[in-house]
Design a protein around this motif. Structure first.
Motif, PDB file in Angstrom:
ATOM      1  N   UNK A   1      10.537  26.027   2.464  1.00 15.40           N
ATOM      2  CA  UNK A   1       9.921  24.723   2.754  1.00 15.40           C
ATOM      3  C   UNK A   1       8.882  23.966   1.674  1.00 15.40           C
ATOM      4  N   UNK A   2       9.310  24.512   0.769  1.00 15.83           N
ATOM      5  CA  UNK A   2       8.290  24.147  -0.610  1.00 15.83           C
ATOM      6  C   UNK A   2       9.204  22.818  -1.036  1.00 15.83           C
ATOM      7  N   UNK A   3       8.276  22.107  -1.770  1.00 14.33           N
ATOM      8  CA  UNK A   3       9.134  21.050  -2.646  1.00 14.33           C
ATOM      9  C   UNK A   3       9.930  21.515  -3.684  1.00 14.33           C
ATOM     10  N   UNK A   4      11.356  20.637  -3.818  1.00 13.62           N
ATOM     11  CA  UNK A   4      12.412  20.950  -4.627  1.00 13.62           C
ATOM     12  C   UNK A   4      12.480  20.193  -5.534  1.00 13.62           C
ATOM     13  N   UNK A   5      12.242  19.578  -6.599  1.00 13.98           N
ATOM     14  CA  UNK A   5      13.003  19.047  -7.793  1.00 13.98           C
ATOM     15  C   UNK A   5      13.824  17.774  -6.932  1.00 13.98           C
ATOM     16  N   UNK A   6      13.482  16.273  -8.043  1.00 14.94           N
ATOM     17  CA  UNK A   6      14.774  15.340  -7.290  1.00 14.94           C
ATOM     18  C   UNK A   6      16.045  15.738  -8.075  1.00 14.94           C
ATOM     19  N   UNK A   7      17.198  16.311  -7.073  1.00  9.91           N
ATOM     20  CA  UNK A   7      18.708  16.211  -7.076  1.00  9.91           C
ATOM     21  C   UNK A   7      19.013  18.036  -6.939  1.00  9.91           C
ATOM     22  N   UNK A   8      17.719  18.061  -6.317  1.00  9.46           N
ATOM     23  CA  UNK A   8      18.048  19.898  -6.002  1.00  9.46           C
ATOM     24  C   UNK A   8      17.997  19.764  -4.438  1.00  9.46           C
ATOM     25  N   UNK A   9      18.639  20.703  -3.749  1.00  5.65           N
ATOM     26  CA  UNK A   9      18.896  20.787  -2.504  1.00  5.65           C
ATOM     27  C   UNK A   9      18.959  22.168  -1.471  1.00  5.65           C
ATOM     28  N   UNK A  10      17.625  22.109  -0.999  1.00  8.77           N
ATOM     29  CA  UNK A  10      18.040  23.779   0.004  1.00  8.77           C
ATOM     30  C   UNK A  10      19.183  23.072   1.395  1.00  8.77           C
ATOM     31  N   UNK A  11      20.382  23.459   1.834  1.00 11.80           N
ATOM     32  CA  UNK A  11      21.851  23.543   2.387  1.00 11.80           C
ATOM     33  C   UNK A  11      21.566  24.614   3.166  1.00 11.80           C
ATOM     34  N   UNK A  12      22.315  24.599   4.872  1.00 10.60           N
ATOM     35  CA  UNK A  12      22.446  25.582   5.371  1.00 10.60           C
ATOM     36  C   UNK A  12      23.522  26.611   4.557  1.00 10.60           C
ATOM     37  N   UNK A  13      23.547  27.932   4.835  1.00  9.14           N
ATOM     38  CA  UNK A  13      24.389  28.190   3.659  1.00  9.14           C
ATOM     39  C   UNK A  13      26.108  28.691   4.588  1.00  9.14           C
ATOM     40  N   UNK A  14      25.958  28.735   5.836  1.00 11.67           N
ATOM     41  CA  UNK A  14      27.713  28.070   7.053  1.00 11.67           C
ATOM     42  C   UNK A  14      27.725  26.439   6.524  1.00 11.67           C
ATOM     43  N   UNK A  15      26.801  25.707   6.275  1.00 12.72           N
ATOM     44  CA  UNK A  15      27.490  24.097   6.029  1.00 12.72           C
ATOM     45  C   UNK A  15      28.231  23.527   4.047  1.00 12.72           C
ATOM     46  N   UNK A  16      27.912  24.843   3.116  1.00  8.83           N
ATOM     47  CA  UNK A  16      28.449  24.589   2.130  1.00  8.83           C
ATOM     48  C   UNK A  16      29.615  24.957   1.825  1.00  8.83           C
TER      49      UNK A  16
END
Length: 165
Positions: free
Chosen positions: A91-106
């Motif tokens: 839930x922590x904020x990420x810098x622009x250009x970086x994202x968290x995705x669901x592992x199974x979706x990547x």
């Protein structure tokens, strides 16, 4: 009679080629896995995954320590110029250009090895299109070991890394 002989030879050659490819893939896994960083308490660990195979790969499972299920697992997707960021939770904020995705979706795109990526950074040829991936493990206790299971060309591989610094 000659036709049967040629069919048998052809069948044997195909079996040898397929078997050889299978053995080669088993002996030379397509992904590099390595711990990049963790937070101070060791409960959040970032593990870089680099696919240097011919096709996309996909992480299918992640366990920690003694095959425990982590509290949460996310795939951090970034580019080579941006790099990774270590957080205490998803839930922590990420810098622009970086994202968290669901592992199974990547799907981890095939590309250069980790050392080739670092060399492109050093010589100034890296671009924003050079994608990098890391498995982020969030757990309620310190993580000592991360086991990553992934699929490539229908085969399952397992690779583990120690996260004690």
């Amino acid at each position: 009679m000659k036709k049967r002989w040629w069919v048998a030879v052809l069948f044997l050659m195909v079996a040898v080629v397929i078997g050889g490819c299978y053995v080669w893939l088993r002996m030379h896994p397509p992904m590099e896995v390595g711990v990049v960083a963790s937070n101070e308490s060791g409960t959040s660990v970032l593990v870089e995954v680099t696919n240097h195979g011919f096709r996309d790969a996909k992480v299918t499972g992640v366990t920690v320590n003694n095959d425990e299920a982590p509290e949460e697992v996310k795939m951090q997707v970034s580019n080579l110029l941006r790099g990774y960021t270590v957080t205490d939770g998803p839930g922590d904020p990420l810098p622009e250009g970086i994202s968290f995705e669901n592992v199974g979706d990547v799907k981890i795109k095939a590309g250069p090895t980790n050392s080739e990526q670092l060399a492109s950074l050093d010589d100034g040829t890296a671009t924003k299109e050079d994608m990098i991936y890391a498995v982020n493990v969030f757990h309620d206790e310190k993580v000592h070991r991360v086991l990553i299971e992934y699929e490539y060309l229908g085969m399952t591989y397992r690779d583990s890394v120690q996260s004690d610094f």
